[in-house]
Write an enzyme that holds these catalytic residues in place. Structure first.
Site, short mmCIF file in Angstrom:
data_model
loop_
_atom_site.label_atom_id
_atom_site.label_comp_id
_atom_site.label_asym_id
_atom_site.label_seq_id
_atom_site.Cartn_x
_atom_site.Cartn_y
_atom_site.Cartn_z
N LYS A 53 -28.99 -7.03 -23.75
CA LYS A 53 -29.01 -7.37 -25.18
C LYS A 53 -30.40 -7.86 -25.58
O LYS A 53 -30.91 -7.50 -26.64
CB LYS A 53 -27.94 -8.43 -25.48
N GLN A 97 -21.22 -14.88 -24.72
CA GLN A 97 -20.77 -13.85 -23.77
C GLN A 97 -19.43 -14.26 -23.14
O GLN A 97 -19.30 -15.36 -22.60
CB GLN A 97 -21.85 -13.68 -22.67
N ASP A 120 -20.17 -10.49 -33.38
CA ASP A 120 -19.13 -9.81 -32.59
C ASP A 120 -17.91 -9.49 -33.46
O ASP A 120 -17.04 -8.71 -33.08
CB ASP A 120 -18.65 -10.73 -31.45
#
Ligand code: NDP
Length: 284
Positions: A53, A97, A120
């Site tokens: 990322k 995460q 997200d």
């Protein structure tokens, strides 16, 4: 034989578009989109994802802020960090995460992220907005699947779509996005009585289960579009999807490979969501 949908190529083009738009945003407003990624603990797979990322951010001209915390970090400490990032004007997107260590309540963490920075799209506010069809962000993997379907020039409208898997991260939002594009959607799960029959009905079949080669050729309609979200290891430790690619490909019209299909799209869509979040800040 099916036409291969090349996720690497589609993802590269999404990322290049983000790069150009981010450059334009910087020139017009001085804003550089910034993504904060939080990793708690030292899960090796998560470390790789976080590294990827960061690399993608730098390539797209976005700022990347990494917060690597020890596995013993308390929930309170993590929530305090999120609160600081929520207030930080240089941070437009926040991603924690998953999975988190067992002593941390995943829900509480997801809900602590400001919905405007929730790149997200897991926060209940964003989930609700997706349901209504009035959203700022879409969850990265289902959004990536839609991008792949569009890249193949396939129209969803009026098609029978079967989604195998009903997780909050992939299956449920996936079914909602297909519904928004006027697909007639069936969602299957571990209690579905006749999975093969449900799959055979599908013009567009999306597998998001996590079981190697669950979808076999006899479960696929001739000419179906087959999208494989699964990421598994086969008996030889080789990366593979949920679809028995070798035997399904000759029956499908379009198919995504694993690797090189849905996988590269997830990070590309994360970059796009970070750009969108920065534009929201700039009220563009
Ligand atoms: P989950 O484990 O959260 O969900 C799996 C779903 O599959 C559940 O809804 C489960 O049903 C269903 N299921 C399990 N067994 C069967 C079966 N035999 N028949 C029908 N349905 C079944 O997984 P995720 O949604 O998080 O991920 C799915 C896959 O996608 C994984 O391989 C994951 O690694 C991959 N993935 C890939 C990404 C990418 O970027 N390419 C990103 C995210 C995920 P039930 O609800 O009844 O338990």
């Amino acid at each position: 034989m099916a036409i291969l949908i090349n996720g690497k190529e589609v993802a590269a083009s999404v990322r290049e578009k983000v790069r150009l738009e981010a450059l334009d945003l910087k020139e017009k407003t001085g804003i550089v989109p910034g993504l904060a990624v939080i990793l708690v603990g030292d899960d090796p797979a998560s470390k790789i994802y976080v590294g990827n990322k960061k690399k993608a951010c730098l390539e797209a001209g976005l700022n990347s802020f990494e917060h690597i915390l020890p596995a013993e970090t308390s929930q309170q400490e993590l929530l305090e960090l999120i609160s600081r990032l929520n207030e930080d004007p240089a941070v437009h997107g926040i991603l924690c995460q998953l999975p988190l260590p067992k002593h941390i309540d995943e829900r509480a963490v997801i809900e602590a992220i400001s919905p405007r920075k929730d790149v997200d799209a897991f926060h209940p506010v964003n989930v609700g907005k997706i349901m209504i069809g009035n959203f700022d962000f879409l969850p990265c993997t289902p959004a990536g699947v839609m991008e792949l379907i569009h890249s193949a020039g396939v129209s969803v409208s009026g098609k029978k779509c079967t989604v195998v898997g009903r997780s909050n991260i992939v299956g449920k939002p996936m079914s909602m996005l297909l519904l928004h594009e006027n697909g007639t959607v069936t969602v299957c799960h571990s209690k579905t009585k006749d999975l093969a029959a449900e799959c055979r009905e599908a013009d567009i079949l999306v597998a998001a289960v996590g079981k190697a080669k669950l979808i076999t050729a006899d479960m696929v309609k001739e000419g179906a579009v087959v999208i494989d979200v699964g990421m598994n290891r086969d008996a030889n430790g080789k990366l593979c999807g949920d679809v028995d690619f070798e035997n399904v490909a000759p029956k499908a019209s379009y198919i995504t490979p694993v690797p090189g299909g849905v996988g590269p799209m997830t990070i590309a869509m994360l970059m796009r969501n970070t750009l969108t979040a920065a534009k929201l800040t700039a009220k563009l």
